[in-house]
Write a protein that holds these residues in place. Structure first.
Motif, short mmCIF file in Angstrom:
data_model
loop_
_atom_site.label_atom_id
_atom_site.label_comp_id
_atom_site.label_asym_id
_atom_site.label_seq_id
_atom_site.Cartn_x
_atom_site.Cartn_y
_atom_site.Cartn_z
N ASN A 149 0.83 -1.20 0.00
CA ASN A 149 0.00 0.00 0.00
C ASN A 149 0.87 1.25 0.00
OD1 ASN A 149 -2.70 -1.23 0.28
ND2 ASN A 149 -1.88 -1.98 2.21
N LEU A 150 0.70 2.05 -1.05
CA LEU A 150 1.36 3.35 -1.15
C LEU A 150 0.33 4.34 -1.71
CD1 LEU A 150 4.92 2.66 -2.62
CD2 LEU A 150 4.38 3.44 -0.32
N PRO A 151 0.19 5.49 -1.10
CA PRO A 151 -0.77 6.45 -1.63
C PRO A 151 -0.27 7.08 -2.93
CG PRO A 151 0.46 7.41 0.19
CD PRO A 151 0.87 5.97 0.10
N GLY A 152 -1.19 7.36 -3.84
CA GLY A 152 -0.81 8.11 -5.03
C GLY A 152 -0.82 7.31 -6.31
N THR A 153 -0.52 8.01 -7.39
CA THR A 153 -0.49 7.42 -8.73
C THR A 153 0.91 6.93 -9.07
OG1 THR A 153 0.06 9.53 -9.75
CG2 THR A 153 -2.29 9.03 -9.48
N VAL A 154 1.01 6.24 -10.20
CA VAL A 154 2.30 5.79 -10.70
C VAL A 154 3.23 6.99 -10.90
CG1 VAL A 154 3.46 4.78 -12.71
CG2 VAL A 154 1.41 3.69 -11.77
N PHE A 155 2.70 8.08 -11.46
CA PHE A 155 3.48 9.29 -11.70
C PHE A 155 4.08 9.81 -10.40
CE2 PHE A 155 3.85 13.89 -11.65
CZ PHE A 155 4.59 14.14 -12.80
N GLU A 156 3.27 9.89 -9.35
CA GLU A 156 3.72 10.47 -8.09
C GLU A 156 4.79 9.60 -7.42
OE1 GLU A 156 -0.47 12.76 -6.95
OE2 GLU A 156 -0.08 10.73 -6.24
N ILE A 157 4.62 8.29 -7.48
CA ILE A 157 5.58 7.39 -6.83
C ILE A 157 6.92 7.41 -7.56
CG2 ILE A 157 6.08 4.95 -6.35
CD1 ILE A 157 2.99 4.72 -5.79
N ILE A 158 6.88 7.44 -8.90
CA ILE A 158 8.13 7.51 -9.67
C ILE A 158 8.81 8.86 -9.47
CG2 ILE A 158 9.13 7.47 -11.99
CD1 ILE A 158 6.96 5.50 -12.78
N ALA A 159 8.01 9.93 -9.41
CA ALA A 159 8.57 11.29 -9.21
C ALA A 159 9.32 11.40 -7.89
CB ALA A 159 7.46 12.32 -9.27
N GLN A 160 8.84 10.66 -6.88
CA GLN A 160 9.52 10.69 -5.58
C GLN A 160 10.94 10.14 -5.67
OE1 GLN A 160 6.84 8.61 -2.95
NE2 GLN A 160 5.24 10.14 -3.20
N GLY A 161 11.18 9.26 -6.67
CA GLY A 161 12.52 8.72 -6.87
C GLY A 161 13.50 9.75 -7.36
N LEU A 162 13.01 10.93 -7.80
CA LEU A 162 13.87 12.00 -8.30
C LEU A 162 14.16 13.05 -7.24
CD1 LEU A 162 12.20 12.29 -11.79
CD2 LEU A 162 14.61 11.76 -11.41
N GLY A 163 13.83 12.74 -5.99
CA GLY A 163 14.16 13.63 -4.89
C GLY A 163 13.42 14.96 -4.94
N LYS A 164 14.15 16.06 -4.70
CA LYS A 164 13.53 17.39 -4.62
C LYS A 164 12.83 17.78 -5.92
CE LYS A 164 16.22 19.79 -1.09
NZ LYS A 164 17.13 20.94 -0.82
N ARG A 165 13.47 17.50 -7.06
CA ARG A 165 12.87 17.88 -8.36
C ARG A 165 11.49 17.24 -8.52
NH1 ARG A 165 15.61 16.62 -13.34
NH2 ARG A 165 16.21 14.65 -12.40
#
Length: 624
Positions: A78-94
Motif C-alpha cells: 500500500n502506497l498512496p498516489g499514482t504511478v506518476f507520483e511514486i516515480i517522481a519521488q525517486g527524483l528527490g527534490k525535483r
C-alpha cells in the motif's frame, strides 16, 4: 576508477561477522550476481553499498557523483498516489516540487503560492522531470495515472523498479527482483535488464535469470567474499573443486592437531623435557582451529514413505469456475494418475491456486465433477504459509504436543529434526514472527514432511529459498514415488521436475503439454507461427485489393513513386518475418540464448515497420 570500492569491510550482529574483512570493486557495465545462503549477509552488503547502514570498520570509496539505486526484496503493498507520483519521488527534490505544483493547480492555490513553487521548479530544473517520467513509464509499460494500490503484484514491482531507474543509476542493486512474479513478467524483466546501460549487482534464486544475466559471480560464504569472475556453470565446477580441496586440507590439519594433543598429554617426564617451541606451535594450531568457520550444513529433507495410492489419483470432468463473471476455469477435463508430476503455469491472478484447491476438494466448482482415487494421502503447501502460526515457536508449529518426530518408523528429537532444515537450537525455540521468508518456507516444508504422503500439492514452494536448498528440493521431488501437483514460476525448477504442464490460456481454458516450460515455449512458438501465417494471408489479400484500387487513383509524382515502392518493401519485410518464424519453431533454436534474443528484437522491429508501412499505404489511399 571503479564506480564503488569496498575495502576491508567488517560487519557483525551479536555473533560471528556476516562480513569479515571483505573487499569488493564494481566497474562500469558489469552484471554481477551475488550468491550466498539465506542469512549470510547479502542484503546487509547491498545496504552498505547504498549507504543505508555503516560498517563496523573498513572504507567505502565511490566515484564522484556516482548514482546508486536499490530495489529491495520487499515491495510495499500500500502506497498512496499514482504511478506518476511514486516515480517522481525517486527524483528527490525535483520530483517532489513537480508533485507539489500539480497538487497546487488541482486544489486551486493562489497565484502567489503557484509562483513560489514555479520558481523552485526552475531553480532545481524540475520541468525536465515530466519528460524523464514519460520515458521510464513507456519503457516499463506503465500508465502514469494508474493508482498504485489498484495494481497487481507484478505491476507494483515494475513501479518500484521504475522509481529506482528514473535517476538513470550508474549502479542498480536488485535484491530478489523476480520474487512473486509470473513467468511472463520474469521474462520481461530479464530482457529489460539485458538492455539496461547500467552496472547491476543482483541477488536471485532464479537460475535461468542468473545464467542469462550474470557476467560475473561473487559469493558470500561464512563472512568471506569470493570473486569467481565466471559464469554460473563454471562457478559450480570451481566451487566443488575448492570445497573438496578445503576438506582435504582440514583433514590433514586435524590429524596434525590430534597428534600434537597426544604428545602434550604424555607422562610427567615427557612434559619436563618437552620442546617449548613445539608447545607454542600447538597453541597456535588450537587458535587457528578456533577461528575456523565450518561450511554451513545442507538441508536434509526427506518425505515420509506412504502406501501407494490407487492407479487413478484425481479425475476432473467438465469443471467450470468463475468469479465476478470472469472465467477462471472453463470446461476442464483432466486425469491424474499415480506417479504423475504436473506443473501448473500462467500469469498471476489467472486461477492457478484456485485450480489446485478445486482439484484437492478444498473449493467447490460451479459445475462438473471431481473424483478422488483410493488411498490418497495429500500434503498441501500453501504459498501464503497460512498453515504457520506466528504466535507459536518453530518447534510448536512442527509438533504442537510432542518433542519426538516419527520418520519412517524411527523417532527423532524435534531439535535434531529441525537442524536438518538449518534451524539452530535457539531458532527452534524462537517465534515464527521472527523468521525471514526463506526460513518460513523451510519451516513449512519441515512441518509438512513429518506426515506420510503419496500426493504432494505445492503452491509456490520455491519462493525465497536459496539456490542450494532449491536444488535439494528439486532432487527430492524428482525421486518422489508419489503424485505431484506443482505451481511454480521457476523455469529451471519446472523443467527439471515435472513430466507434464498445465498452462492457463485465455478465458480460463487450460492446455496440457507433455514436458516442462521449454516444451510449452516450443508449443506456443508453433501456435504463433500458425496464427501469423493466417494473418499474413489476410493482409496479403487486403493488400492486393487495395493495390488494384490504388491503380485507379491519381497522386503526385512523389506519392505515386512511394506507393509503387511500398509493395516491394512490404514483401521483403514479410519474407524476412516468415523466415524468422521458421527458425524460431526449430526445437534447438532457444539453446543459443543470444541469437534467440536478437531474433526476438528483430521480429518486434519488423512488426513495427510493417505496421507503419501498411498505415502509410492507407494514408496515401485516403489522400487519393
Amino acid at each position: 576508477m571503479a564506480l564503488i570500492s569496498l575495502q576491508n569491510i567488517t560487519m557483525a550482529f551479536n555473533g560471528p561477522p556476516v562480513l569479515d574483512n571483505v573487499s569488493l570493486q564494481i566497474e562500469k557495465n558489469q552484471r554481477i550476481c551475488l550468491l550466498g545462503r539465506n542469512g549470510t549477509g547479502k542484503s546487509t552488503l547491498m545496504k552498505i553499498l547504498n549507504s543505508q547502514i555503516k560498517p563496523d570498520s573498513g572504507d567505502i570509496v565511490k566515484e564522484q557523483s556516482v548514482r546508486i539505486s536499490y530495489f529491495t526484496q520487499d515491495i510495499p503493498d500500500n502506497l498512496p498516489g499514482t504511478v506518476f507520483e511514486i516515480i517522481a519521488q525517486g527524483l528527490g527534490k525535483r520530483g517532489q516540487f513537480l508533485i507539489s505544483y500539480h497538487e497546487a493547480v488541482q486544489s486551486g492555490s493562489t497565484e502567489e503560492e503557484l509562483t513560489k513553487i514555479y520558481d523552485e521548479l526552475d531553480k532545481h530544473d524540475g520541468w525536465s522531470v515530466s519528460e524523464e517520467i514519460n520515458k521510464i513509464t513507456t519503457l516499463m509499460s506503465l500508465e502514469k495515472n494508474w493508482i498504485y494500490n489498484n495494481l497487481s503484484g507484478g505491476q507494483k514491482r515494475r513501479v518500484i523498479l521504475a522509481a529506482a531507474l528514473v535517476i538513470e543509476p550508474d549502479l542498480l542493486l536488485l535484491d530478489e527482483p523476480t520474487n512473486h512474479l509470473d513467468i511472463d513478467s520474469i521474462i520481461w524483466m530479464e530482457e529489460f535488464l539485458l538492455r539496461l546501460n547500467s552496472s547491476i549487482l543482483f541477488v536471485t534464486h532464479d537460475r535461468t535469470l542468473l545464467r542469462k544475466l550474470a557476467t560475473r559471480i561473487i559469493e558470500l560464504d561464512r563472512g568471506s567474499l569470493v570473486d569467481w569472475s565466471c559464469d554460473y556453470e563454471t562457478f559450480l565446477i570451481r566451487k566443488q573443486a575448492v570445497l573438496k580441496a578445503q576438506e582435504k586440507e582440514w583433514k590433514k590439519f586435524d590429524r596434525k592437531l590430534a597428534e600434537e594433543e597426544v604428545w602434550i598429554r604424555k607422562g610427567i617426564r615427557a612434559r619436563r623435557t618437552r620442546n617449548e617451541g613445539r608447545v607454542r606451535d600447538l597453541k597456535m594450531l588450537r587458535e587457528e582451529r578456533k577461528k575456523r568457520r565450518e561450511v554451513e550444513g545442507s538441508t536434509s529433507m526427506k518425505i515420509v514413505d506412504s502406501q501407494k495410492s490407487g492407479k487413478l489419483a484425481i479425475k476432473a470432468q467438465n469443471v467450470n469456475y468463475s468469479i465476478d463473471s470472469k472465467n477462471l476455469i472453463t470446461d476442464l477435463d483432466l486425469t491424474i494418475e499415480r506417479g504423475d508430476k504436473i506443473g501448473i503455469i500462467g500469469p498471476n491472478g489467472c486461477g492457478k491456486s484456485t485450480l489446485l484447491k478445486i482439484l484437492l476438494g478444498k473449493l467447490e466448482s460451479d459445475s462438473g465433477t471431481i473424483k478422488h482415487g483410493t488411498n490418497l494421502e495429500i500434503t498441501y503447501f500453501d504459498q501464503l504459509r497460512e498453515q504457520l502460526d506466528e504466535k507459536k515457536t518453530v518447534m510448536e508449529n512442527v509438533l504442537p504436543h510432542s518433542e519426538t518426530v516419527i520418520i519412517n518408523g524411527k523417532g527423532r528429537h524435534i531439535i535434531s529434526y529441525l537442524q536438518d532444515f538449518l534451524f539452530t537450537p535457539d531458532q527452534a525455540k524462537s517465534y515464527v514472527s521472527c523468521l525471514s521468508g526463506g526460513e518460513r518456507n523451510r519451516l513449512l516444508l519441515a512441518k509438512l514432511f513429518t506426515k506420510s504422503s503419496n500426493f504432494l500439492a505445492l503452491d509456490e514452494p520455491t519462493n525465497d529459498l536459496d539456490t542450494e536448498t532449491l536444488e535439494l528440493l528439486e532432487e527430492i521431488l524428482t525421486e518422489f514415488k508419489g503424485t505431484l501437483l506443482l505451481i511454480c514460476h521457476d523455469r529451471s525448477f519446472i523443467n527439471n521436475v515435472v513430466t507434464s504442464t498445465l498452462a492457463f490460456q485465455n478465458n480460463g481454458h487450460i492446455k496440457e503439454i507433455i514436458g516442462g516450460y521449454d516444451e510449452w515455449l516450443t508449443f506456443t512458438t508453433k501456435q504463433l507461427e500458425k496464427y501469423e501465417n493466417i494473418n499474413k494471408a489476410k493482409k496479403k489479400q487486403q493488400y492486393e485489393e487495395r493495390k488494384k484500387e490504388s491503380a485507379k487513383k491519381k497522386l503526385t509524382f512523389k506519392q505515386t513513386r512511394e506507393l509503387e515502392t511500398l509493395p516491394e518493401l512490404i514483401e521483403k519485410m514479410e519474407t524476412e518475418k516468415e523466415e524468422l518464424f521458421q527458425k524460431m519453431s526449430l526445437p534447438d533454436f532457444y539453446t543459443d540464448t543470444d541469437n534467440a534474443k536478437k531474433s526476438k528484437i528483430r521480429l518486434d522491429e519488423l512488426e513495427s515497420k510493417l505496421e507503419i508501412a501498411y498505415n502509410r499505404w492507407e494514408e496515401l489511399e485516403s489522400m487519393a
